[in-house]
Design an enzyme around this catalytic site. Sequence first.
Site, PDB file in Angstrom:
ATOM      1  N   LYS A 109       0.813  -1.219   0.000  1.00  0.00           N
ATOM      2  CA  LYS A 109       0.000   0.000   0.000  1.00  0.00           C
ATOM      3  C   LYS A 109       0.849   1.272   0.000  1.00  0.00           C
ATOM      4  O   LYS A 109       0.370   2.329  -0.387  1.00  0.00           O
ATOM      5  CB  LYS A 109      -0.958   0.011   1.197  1.00  0.00           C
ATOM      6  CG  LYS A 109      -2.093  -0.995   1.042  1.00  0.00           C
ATOM      7  CD  LYS A 109      -3.046  -0.929   2.222  1.00  0.00           C
ATOM      8  CE  LYS A 109      -4.185  -1.915   2.059  1.00  0.00           C
ATOM      9  NZ  LYS A 109      -4.999  -2.036   3.264  1.00  0.00           N
ATOM     10  N   LYS A 190      -9.838  -9.357  -7.719  1.00  0.00           N
ATOM     11  CA  LYS A 190     -11.035  -9.476  -6.886  1.00  0.00           C
ATOM     12  C   LYS A 190     -11.949  -8.269  -7.052  1.00  0.00           C
ATOM     13  O   LYS A 190     -11.465  -7.150  -7.171  1.00  0.00           O
ATOM     14  CB  LYS A 190     -10.578  -9.540  -5.408  1.00  0.00           C
ATOM     15  CG  LYS A 190     -11.133 -10.698  -4.628  1.00  0.00           C
ATOM     16  CD  LYS A 190     -10.475 -10.798  -3.265  1.00  0.00           C
ATOM     17  CE  LYS A 190     -10.875  -9.685  -2.311  1.00  0.00           C
ATOM     18  NZ  LYS A 190     -10.577  -9.986  -0.897  1.00  0.00           N
ATOM     19  N   LYS A 193     -14.421  -3.024  -3.035  1.00  0.00           N
ATOM     20  CA  LYS A 193     -15.185  -1.811  -2.770  1.00  0.00           C
ATOM     21  C   LYS A 193     -14.362  -0.561  -3.019  1.00  0.00           C
ATOM     22  O   LYS A 193     -14.904   0.524  -3.147  1.00  0.00           O
ATOM     23  CB  LYS A 193     -15.778  -1.812  -1.366  1.00  0.00           C
ATOM     24  CG  LYS A 193     -14.844  -2.009  -0.191  1.00  0.00           C
ATOM     25  CD  LYS A 193     -15.672  -1.926   1.100  1.00  0.00           C
ATOM     26  CE  LYS A 193     -15.247  -2.788   2.248  1.00  0.00           C
ATOM     27  NZ  LYS A 193     -13.874  -2.731   2.717  1.00  0.00           N
TER      28      LYS A 193
HETATM   29  P1  AMP Z   1     -12.620  -5.908   2.045  1.00  0.00           P
HETATM   30  O1  AMP Z   1     -13.775  -5.355   1.257  1.00  0.00           O
HETATM   31  O2  AMP Z   1     -11.475  -6.317   1.179  1.00  0.00           O
HETATM   32  O3  AMP Z   1     -12.255  -5.038   3.208  1.00  0.00           O
HETATM   33  O4  AMP Z   1     -13.126  -7.286   2.686  1.00  0.00           O
HETATM   34  C1  AMP Z   1     -14.167  -7.365   3.606  1.00  0.00           C
HETATM   35  C2  AMP Z   1     -14.686  -8.799   3.643  1.00  0.00           C
HETATM   36  O5  AMP Z   1     -15.341  -9.119   2.406  1.00  0.00           O
HETATM   37  C3  AMP Z   1     -13.613  -9.868   3.799  1.00  0.00           C
HETATM   38  O6  AMP Z   1     -14.159 -10.910   4.582  1.00  0.00           O
HETATM   39  C4  AMP Z   1     -13.353 -10.348   2.409  1.00  0.00           C
HETATM   40  O7  AMP Z   1     -12.891 -11.682   2.368  1.00  0.00           O
HETATM   41  C5  AMP Z   1     -14.730 -10.228   1.774  1.00  0.00           C
HETATM   42  N1  AMP Z   1     -14.590  -9.915   0.339  1.00  0.00           N
HETATM   43  C6  AMP Z   1     -14.170  -8.732  -0.173  1.00  0.00           C
HETATM   44  N2  AMP Z   1     -14.176  -8.761  -1.512  1.00  0.00           N
HETATM   45  C7  AMP Z   1     -14.589 -10.009  -1.863  1.00  0.00           C
HETATM   46  C8  AMP Z   1     -14.787 -10.666  -3.137  1.00  0.00           C
HETATM   47  N3  AMP Z   1     -14.583 -10.036  -4.281  1.00  0.00           N
HETATM   48  N4  AMP Z   1     -15.224 -11.944  -3.125  1.00  0.00           N
HETATM   49  C9  AMP Z   1     -15.451 -12.586  -1.949  1.00  0.00           C
HETATM   50  N5  AMP Z   1     -15.286 -12.031  -0.731  1.00  0.00           N
HETATM   51  C10 AMP Z   1     -14.850 -10.756  -0.687  1.00  0.00           C
END
Ligand code: AMP
Length: 318
Positions: A109, A190, A193
């Site tokens: 990052k 992936k 958000k």
């Molecule tokens: P993040 O949005 O990366 O902070 O992740 C928050 C939660 O959402 C975590 O448990 C991630 O594993 C899950 N998560 C985030 N993006 C994905 C995705 N594209 N597919 C599956 N799980 C996700």
Amino acid sequence: MSRRLSLLTPSGRLTLGNLLGALRPMRAAQAEADCFYGISDLHALTTPRSPETLRGAITEQATLLLAAGLDGSTLFRQSRVPAHAELAYLLECVATTGELGRMIQFKEKSRRQDSVRASLFTYPVLMAADILLYRPTQVPVGDDQRQHLELTRDLALRFNTTYGEVFTLPEITVPPAGARVMDLAEPDRKMSKSGPDGGSIALLDPPDVVRRKVARAVTDSETGPDAVRAARAAKPGVTNLIEILAACGGSADGITTYGALKTAVTDAVVAELEPLQERYRALAADPVHVTEVYARGAERCREVTAPVLAAARSAMGL
Ligand code: AMP
């Protein structure tokens, strides 16, 4: 009853990936564990964003967690439970700059940036505090958080050895391979958000926006009766669409064209999001209720974490 803890950072708009990969399993866990689900608003401050943007993201996420059926849990905002920040400071006094500098996420990052916030460097310690305060026995983590969990265990062990037994060492468990939703426009990464909006379906996207994003999803140039099939390496875009369809209760069986696949995916995703969006609208119309739920949650968190923080303080001589 076992205790489960998960925090979600309000760093953007929650996506279909968050729903299938996080919110759904979090809802399922409510049946067998005492669940604490938090909005890690302090972690959102590790990168710059305006107060208005942050406030909006927190309110939206708080409402969405309720709309997603997590009302059987203790819901809270991290910044409303001061023990998190306070324990983080105490743990910074047992962490070293050397070990924090080895965190892969920090290296990634901070790469290509002249200046980053000091909190980006120390946030794994705040994460350790988030976890250790609740004494969960097991912490399910994905691969990208594994190193931080190991740091949490290292800090807890070092603290206990130096100052006396205060913390329970959480066991790291690898959750069963869950849904991993990929970006529609760049299916090798992936869905995120904080990524580009075009390939990412936000939970509050209206049906026509979902339709447009799915219609533009990357596929490939294969034609013929077998084109619609899952093959992660050779056909990442098509595979992702097939998996999203399955995760939303549909099936690609009998579908032979990409056009028909996209129509089926759109219908399934819209059907999945519709009840959630309806609950969201009802909750958004009653913000006082949402605020009260989170205030009650924070109150319980303060009660649960106070003895742990007090024990840590006292062990250190404060
Ligand atoms: P993040 O949005 O990366 O902070 O992740 C928050 C939660 O959402 C975590 O448990 C991630 O594993 C899950 N998560 C985030 N993006 C994905 C995705 N594209 N597919 C599956 N799980 C996700």
